[in-house]
Structures are given as C-alpha cells and as structure tokens.
Design a protein around this motif. Sequence first.
Motif, PDB file in Angstrom:
ATOM      1  N   GLN A 292      -8.746   1.895  -4.154  1.00  0.00           N
ATOM      2  CA  GLN A 292      -7.755   1.379  -3.222  1.00  0.00           C
ATOM      3  C   GLN A 292      -7.944   2.005  -1.848  1.00  0.00           C
ATOM      4  O   GLN A 292      -8.382   3.144  -1.715  1.00  0.00           O
TER       5      GLN A 292
ATOM      6  N   GLU B 199       0.840  -1.187   0.000  1.00  0.00           N
ATOM      7  CA  GLU B 199       0.000   0.000   0.000  1.00  0.00           C
ATOM      8  C   GLU B 199       0.881   1.245   0.000  1.00  0.00           C
ATOM      9  O   GLU B 199       1.996   1.244   0.500  1.00  0.00           O
TER      10      GLU B 199
ATOM     11  N   GLN C 233      -8.419   4.705  -9.435  1.00  0.00           N
ATOM     12  CA  GLN C 233      -7.493   3.977  -8.567  1.00  0.00           C
ATOM     13  C   GLN C 233      -7.516   4.551  -7.159  1.00  0.00           C
ATOM     14  O   GLN C 233      -7.499   3.796  -6.172  1.00  0.00           O
TER      15      GLN C 233
ATOM     16  N   PRO D 176      -3.973   4.391  -1.651  1.00  0.00           N
ATOM     17  CA  PRO D 176      -3.384   4.384  -2.997  1.00  0.00           C
ATOM     18  C   PRO D 176      -1.928   4.835  -2.994  1.00  0.00           C
ATOM     19  O   PRO D 176      -1.424   5.395  -2.010  1.00  0.00           O
TER      20      PRO D 176
END
Length: 449
Positions: free
Chosen positions: A338, A89, A334, A341
């Motif tokens: 996520q 991550e 994205q 991100p």
Amino acid sequence: MSTFVEASLRLSQLQQEFIRTDGADPATAPLVKHRKMTQSPFRFLRGSSGLFYADIHRRLLPLPKALCDVPLVRVMGDCHLANFGFFTEEGSSGDRVIFGPNDFDDACVGHAVWDLSRFAISLLLAADYCRGLAGGRYQSDDSVDFRDVKVATEQDGEKAMLAFFREYQQELLRISDDPERRFYAQDDFPKEHLLKPYLKKAIKRSAAGEHFLTKSTLAKTVDFTQKPLRFKADAGKFTRLSEQDYQRVLTSFRPYVDDDIVDLVARQGAGTGSLNLGRYYLLVGPKKWQNDEDLALYHVVEAKQQRRSAPLAFFAELSPVNQLNDAHLTVDCQRQMQRRPDLVLDELQFDGAHYLMRSLHHANVDLDPEDICLHATNPGLSMRQYAQACAVALALAHSRSDRRSCRFEQQMAAALNQHQAELADVCRQYAQQQMQDCQLLQQLLPKAE
C-alpha cells in the motif's frame, strides 16, 4: 467440459485438501464455508485458495515458466475481483478515498503470476456466476433483480481477462518509464466509468461525508443511542463475551490502539476462506462523547486470528521473509504493497494464535460480481473497466516490493508480451476445472437434514 483430473481422483484430492486447510472433512463434518462454496464456482474459488496453490504445485494449473522466472514480489495471494474496493488511505485516520487491493490475509513473497491468474479466473467465473443466477443454476444470499439489465456473456468475460492482462503490462511499462509512479493511487474515475458512483458512495461514508452517520462502517456496527457507545445487538454477527473473557481480551488488545477500547464483541460468520477463524471487533475512541461531531473520533478495529498464507504450504522456501509468523507476514506485505497503509496495523499473539490488528475503514465500499457483470446496456464494457482498474492497482502494489529498481517491471512486462496467450488458455481451462470442482463438492457433502 475441459477438465484436468478424472472425477473420482479429483473427489479424493478435494477431500484431502479441505481436511488439510480447514481441519474438517467435508464428507463427514462439513463447515458452514463448505456449504457456501457449493452455491457457485465463483464462491468455490473464493473459499479454496489452498487448493489453488496445491494445483499449481502439482502442475494441474501449469503457469508459464517464463512468468515464474521474473523477480519475486509481495503478492496478495488471494487475488480475485471481490478483494478490491474503495477505502481511505491510513485507515479510518485518513480522508483520501482510493481504489485498490483490500485483502492481504494470504499475502506473502511469491510470483506475481499467481495473482494475475487467480484474478483472471475470477473474472471468468464471475460472468458465469451471473449467467447462472439468471438461469437458476446458482444460488445467492441476496435477491437479484434481472429486470432491465443485461448479463455478461462468456465472450465478455474473455475480453475482460485479456484487457486485464494488457492493462497490467502497460502499467508496469509506465512505472518503468517513471519509477515515481509507484506512489500513484487511483482516486478518481471518469463520469461514465463503472466505478464513479461507487467512489462517490465511499466519499460520502468517510468521516467528513454526508452519510457518515448512517452508512459508514461505524454507523452500521455501533448503536449511537447508547452512552457510552456500544456495538449493536445483532445475534447473527456479534456475540457478547463473559465478563472474564471481556477483560482478558481487553487487557491483551489495549496496547495496540491509541485510544480507549469502549466496547468489544466476538464477530461471527464473516468471510469465506476464513469463516472458521476467531475474530473480535473493538470500538476504539474516547471514553465519553458529547455530540455527533465527536463520533469521527471513533473507529472499529478488527482483531482477527491469522491462518497461514495459502501459498506457503507449497512455496514457503521462495523467500526468508515467508518465515515470519502468519500475522507478521500479513502486516509486512500490506505495509509494502500500500502507498499509505493503515495507521492501526499490527500483530500479536493471543490464545496461542497469531492475531492481526487492523482498522475497519469508515468508507469501505466493495463490489460483487452482480455489480460488475450486470449492466443496463453494456456489461462487457463494465467488466473491462473494472478489470483494467484492478490491473493498475495490482501492478502498483506489486511494484512497491522493490523501490530501488525496475527489474521486475521490465522483465514481467516482457514475459507477458510473449506468454499472455498461454496464460489466458491456462486460466480458461482452470475455470472449467473449478466448475467441475463445485459440483464435486456438492456430491461430497452429506445431505443436509
């Protein structure tokens, strides 16, 4: 074999779609990606996301209407089993390794069932691919040792597809019961799980891991014997730029990274669907390094020309968000999908095209069909385990589009409860169509000299 379209008509459809999406006629001037796509129907699926959405639009892939009537979400767009994996991550700035979607090039606002169906079809074709490798029907870029392994059967693929649908539905219900679960991520698996050894491999490749200096993305691409550091000499992957082009790229991309760009190269031959798009690798970090401990301060950033998201050729009007430029839309999706991100995730215009800037994770580990559909004792179990892990990851990603309510989760779970069998049947038929399409593309290409 069940097919949707008569062969001569389908040949014409394939030709026109590849001209539209790739800007090249596979019958007269095929791209490298077109020849790669003939290696197997699974490879064909990976390279033909534009065709996939054309077929949805013309109802050759008739997705259940009820599954398209639920609230829209941000979708991967090119959701197949090879577009999930392990990564850290926050990109190379983070330490926590998780499992989740790792490709957002075709992401947009759309119907969640697009991702569900494309992934399910990829499961069926992955099992077919491994059986075809074992039987000599398909080709692979890598040699595969079939000694002491069992190959997934057609029934194994079917069971994995159904397990995928069920686990996705159950995860939506879990999120509906506890909305904070949206911020959960899969960072561990039981000892007996297919993904446990791959998780360990990824952790070892992270900046604090024991294999960082030998197996990480940085180690695989950068020559540590050079001072200053430089990308490795690899004519098959990297092309050195002229001094003029080097400075032009450096000047354009430098504002988008925190540290210095100490080297850059053009990247060749990466991907399937994006094989013919421009991309650069940037080595980012301090200008000088003293010892191996400093290497954790460096990372590789990819600057990639972004094509239009495949669904938008037919479904751009679904949301005003889809009007964002190609790279901006990828960044937006994205960041939403996520939990944490990448810290290096941006877009810019360069050479008249939109480019996506993103960090290449040190700890990146992906799985291929061979990793999932071949197993010493029980390939069916390994396929189901992988399908269920992807189902959880996908449900989490979809749910993060709307963090204010659980309307999507509730409506999608209810619709799946009623129409799962119909969706499975549609996916089976389209997998058969893709098998025929792969053969037709072979007929369409001119003979290699």
